[in-house]
Design an enzyme around this catalytic site. Structure first.
Site, short mmCIF file in Angstrom:
data_model
loop_
_atom_site.label_atom_id
_atom_site.label_comp_id
_atom_site.label_asym_id
_atom_site.label_seq_id
_atom_site.Cartn_x
_atom_site.Cartn_y
_atom_site.Cartn_z
N HIS A 99 17.26 -10.23 -16.66
CA HIS A 99 16.19 -11.21 -16.46
C HIS A 99 14.85 -10.47 -16.30
O HIS A 99 14.76 -9.51 -15.54
CB HIS A 99 16.42 -12.01 -15.17
CG HIS A 99 17.27 -13.23 -15.36
ND1 HIS A 99 18.65 -13.19 -15.36
CD2 HIS A 99 16.93 -14.54 -15.53
CE1 HIS A 99 19.12 -14.41 -15.51
NE2 HIS A 99 18.10 -15.26 -15.62
N ASN A 157 22.86 0.90 -9.33
CA ASN A 157 22.70 1.93 -8.32
C ASN A 157 21.58 1.52 -7.37
O ASN A 157 21.01 0.43 -7.48
CB ASN A 157 22.42 3.30 -8.97
CG ASN A 157 21.20 3.26 -9.89
OD1 ASN A 157 20.33 2.41 -9.74
ND2 ASN A 157 21.15 4.19 -10.84
#
Length: 299
Positions: free
Chosen positions: A117, A153
């Protein structure tokens, strides 16, 4: 810039009727949302063709030649956000633009890429229930996505939560943000299935601090790490596979650097940047390990 489709006339010559095309009622990003004008970012090079696509509380500036957005801008009303809107929507093409100019599901099928997005799903989801639901649906247009590595991460987590952190530091009264974001579209981006995969993404947040306009800027980098995986990165992807991408790294950067990287006009935002600009290259981009590293005050 080319506007999205205008209303079209249908029917026989006698007794024609005018119908509104899909998404024609969308108002899009409000440049005066903060009470101070923060214009929609547009390319500074007149030869770059774009299409402006308004949605609910946000606008996408699409580059048809790259099949993805060059920029998106969203109004975030922190006091009216709805966090209980379920993620039940499915990705769809914007009917106002030819499918050939959008990065659809075929690019993401059966590989390690995900639909990233540009405007976060929850950022425009505020206001009355119907309005918030519509904003949620609108974020699932392919025009609001760009290919990203599926690696998760800490750096990507910091990127995803930046707006939440910034809302806490925006104006005490209304907690509003104008967030501009997009991929860094470079001619050298690696090709894959008919598109070029961007290696960097940028974000600029604008808000009021002490009654005055302020801004901060960030870059998310998914370039391959040549120090750890140089052989694979330099050799390129295997036939039919996505280009090799590295683990995400998030930086706070000068707003003017984003303007230079993207060749976008960011209006007044470079002049109100809260990050002091230093000359040493090693210190100019500040790598973020957590939100505590973000600079939100001028020295």
């Amino acid at each position: 810039m080319i506007p999205a489709d205008s209303p079209r006339t249908v029917g026989a010559a006698a007794g024609t009727t005018t119908s509104r095309p899909p998404l024609a009622d969308r108002a899009g990003y409000d440049e005066h949302f903060l009470g101070v004008r923060v214009p929609l970012p547009v390319p500074t090079r007149p030869q770059v063709e774009t299409v402006v696509l308004p949605y609910t509380h946000f606008t996408v500036v699409l580059r048809p030649d790259r099949r993805m957005a060059v920029a998106a801008a969203v109004c975030v009303d922190g006091r009216r956000l709805m966090d209980q809107v379920p993620r039940e929507s499915s990705w769809q093409f914007d009917p106002r633009v030819d499918k050939a100019h959008q990065t659809g599901h075929d690019v993401y099928r059966d590989n390690s890429l995900e639909k990233g997005h540009l405007v976060r799903r929850l950022d425009p989801v505020w206001g009355a229930a119907a309005e918030a639901d519509q904003a949620n649906e609108d974020t699932f247009h392919y025009t609001n996505a760009a290919p990203q590595a599926d690696v998760f991460n800490q750096a990507k987590k910091v990127w995803q939560e930046l707006e939440n952190h910034l809302l806490d530091h925006a104006a005490d009264v209304d907690r509003r943000l104008a967030v501009l974001t997009g991929p860094v579209l470079h001619d050298s981006d690696p090709p894959y299935r008919g598109v070029q995969v961007p290696l960097r993404f940028w974000k600029v947040a604008a808000f009021l601090q002490g009654g005055s306009l302020a801004s901060t800027a960030y870059v998310l980098d998914q370039s391959p790490d040549l120090t750890r995986d140089a052989e694979r990165a330099l050799a390129g992807a295997q036939a039919g596979a996505p280009p090799p991408l590295g683990a995400f790294r998030t930086f706070q950067v000068p707003v003017r650097d984003v303007a230079e990287l993207t060749s976008l006009d960011l209006g007044p935002l470079p002049a109100v940047d809260l990050m002091p600009v230093v000359r040493a290259p090693a210190e100019r981009w500040k790598r973020l390990a957590s939100h505590d590293d973000i600079v939100l005050r001028r020295d």
